[in-house]
Design an enzyme around this catalytic site. Structure first.
Site, PDB file in Angstrom:
ATOM      1  N   GLY A  16       0.854  -1.250  -0.064  1.00 11.06           N
ATOM      2  CA  GLY A  16       0.058  -0.070   0.141  1.00 11.06           C
ATOM      3  C   GLY A  16       0.806   1.365  -0.104  1.00 11.06           C
ATOM      4  O   GLY A  16       0.443   2.250   0.403  1.00 11.06           O
ATOM      5  N   SER A  17       2.087   1.162  -0.467  1.00 10.78           N
ATOM      6  CA  SER A  17       2.872   2.267  -0.345  1.00 10.78           C
ATOM      7  C   SER A  17       2.387   3.446  -1.354  1.00 10.78           C
ATOM      8  O   SER A  17       2.597   4.751  -1.111  1.00 10.78           O
ATOM      9  CB  SER A  17       4.343   2.237  -0.838  1.00 10.78           C
ATOM     10  OG  SER A  17       4.560   1.658  -2.285  1.00 10.78           O
ATOM     11  N   HIS A 113       0.324   1.196 -13.447  1.00 10.48           N
ATOM     12  CA  HIS A 113       1.012  -0.165 -13.769  1.00 10.48           C
ATOM     13  C   HIS A 113       2.478   0.326 -13.698  1.00 10.48           C
ATOM     14  O   HIS A 113       2.879   1.342 -14.381  1.00 10.48           O
ATOM     15  CB  HIS A 113       0.338  -0.298 -15.171  1.00 10.48           C
ATOM     16  CG  HIS A 113       1.103  -1.792 -15.863  1.00 10.48           C
ATOM     17  ND1 HIS A 113       0.618  -2.838 -15.330  1.00 10.48           N
ATOM     18  CD2 HIS A 113       2.015  -1.901 -16.581  1.00 10.48           C
ATOM     19  CE1 HIS A 113       1.435  -3.663 -16.153  1.00 10.48           C
ATOM     20  NE2 HIS A 113       2.227  -3.160 -16.807  1.00 10.48           N
ATOM     21  N   GLU A 183       6.229   6.128  -9.181  1.00 12.98           N
ATOM     22  CA  GLU A 183       4.801   5.946  -8.922  1.00 12.98           C
ATOM     23  C   GLU A 183       4.409   6.926  -7.970  1.00 12.98           C
ATOM     24  O   GLU A 183       3.316   7.482  -8.067  1.00 12.98           O
ATOM     25  CB  GLU A 183       4.425   4.756  -8.545  1.00 12.98           C
ATOM     26  CG  GLU A 183       4.825   3.472  -9.867  1.00 12.98           C
ATOM     27  CD  GLU A 183       4.388   2.054  -9.302  1.00 12.98           C
ATOM     28  OE1 GLU A 183       3.246   2.025  -8.704  1.00 12.98           O
ATOM     29  OE2 GLU A 183       5.210   1.198  -9.606  1.00 12.98           O
TER      30      GLU A 183
HETATM   31  C1  GAR Z   1       3.092  -0.990  -7.617  1.00 11.83           C
HETATM   32  O1  GAR Z   1       4.424  -1.097  -8.262  1.00 11.83           O
HETATM   33  C2  GAR Z   1       2.060  -1.024  -8.551  1.00 11.83           C
HETATM   34  O2  GAR Z   1       2.470  -0.371  -9.840  1.00 11.83           O
HETATM   35  C3  GAR Z   1       2.086  -2.437  -8.819  1.00 11.83           C
HETATM   36  O3  GAR Z   1       2.194  -3.331  -7.706  1.00 11.83           O
HETATM   37  C4  GAR Z   1       2.925  -2.486  -6.821  1.00 11.83           C
HETATM   38  C5  GAR Z   1       2.332  -2.207  -5.568  1.00 11.83           C
HETATM   39  O4  GAR Z   1       2.962  -1.367  -4.772  1.00 11.83           O
HETATM   40  N1  GAR Z   1       0.682  -3.018  -9.453  1.00 11.83           N
HETATM   41  C6  GAR Z   1       0.805  -3.763 -10.396  1.00 11.83           C
HETATM   42  O5  GAR Z   1       1.570  -4.702 -10.806  1.00 11.83           O
HETATM   43  C7  GAR Z   1      -0.815  -4.062 -11.096  1.00 11.83           C
HETATM   44  N2  GAR Z   1      -0.687  -4.433 -12.305  1.00 11.83           N
HETATM   45  P1  GAR Z   1       2.112  -0.621  -3.418  1.00 11.83           P
HETATM   46  O6  GAR Z   1       1.061  -1.785  -2.636  1.00 11.83           O
HETATM   47  O7  GAR Z   1       3.358  -0.555  -2.248  1.00 11.83           O
HETATM   48  O8  GAR Z   1       1.532   0.396  -3.828  1.00 11.83           O
END
Ligand code: GAR
Length: 200
Positions: A16-17, A113, A183
């Protein structure tokens, strides 16, 4: 200008960052929106913990809790309706959003993504697999994409992208780290733009 605070639901599966980056940015940028729901297919994950700590309502929903995909979609729609959600923000949600929900929230679901779509998207392209594929293809740059969600994996209209270099000694993990940091800037920026368009 509308005075209605846009009500956001965040869908997550992991740490969930991105959720946390958006949560902080809403305050810092003083955006006219609030996160009112965190929905996850995992009851225990960083995202759900962060939501609970910040008094954001949580819903744990998986297909396995229901006899059919229709029932699952109906339960998801029920939670979204109950919280009067305006926009769904997918932030590391590793499941497909049911078609009935995509239809009900046409042009109101966004996803991030971890690559430069339309390259390196589609079924099975998530998380570390994306970065491994980018390195395998010998790309010299990668990045992240915020796009609208439609019925097909990673195929909705691209809204915003941000680039990072791929370095010669990168591993999937080091590239993932660089992309994730980008991101955290891109997603709040994209959300700010969407809210400005929607609220003008
Ligand atoms: C992020 O890098 C996001 O882009 C990816 O998962 C990670 C989640 O990180 N999403 C996908 O690959 C979806 N196709 P987070 O939980 O720390 O935000």
């Amino acid at each position: 200008m509308s005075t209605h605070k846009t009500r956001l639901a965040i869908f997550c599966s992991g740490s969930g960052s991105n959720f946390q980056a958006i949560f902080r940015a809403l305050k810092k940028k003083q955006l006219n929106a609030e996160i009112v729901l965190c929905l996850s297919n995992r009851v225990e994950c960083g995202a759900m913990e962060f939501a609970r700590l910040n008094a954001i309502a949580t819903v744990h929903l998986t297909e396995k809790q229901f006899d059919s995909l229709d029932d699952f979609a109906a339960a998801m729609l029920g939670s979204l309706t109950e919280q009067r959600i305006d926009i769904i923000v997918l932030a590391g949600y590793m499941r497909k959003v049911p078609d009935a929900v995509v239809t009900a929230f046409q042009d109101r679901i966004i996803n991030i993504h971890p690559a430069l779509l339309p390259k390196f998207g589609g079924e099975g392209m998530y998380g570390i697999y994306v970065h491994a594929a980018v390195l395998e293809a010998g790309e010299t740059e990668s990045g992240a994409t915020v796009h609208l969600v439609n019925e097909e994996y990673d195929k909705g209209r691209i809204l915003m992208q941000r680039h990072v270099p791929v370095l010669p000694d990168d591993t999937p993990e080091t590239l993932a780290e660089r992309v994730l940091a980008c991101e955290h800037i891109l997603y709040p920026d994209a959300l700010e733009k969407i809210l400005a368009e929607q609220q003008s």
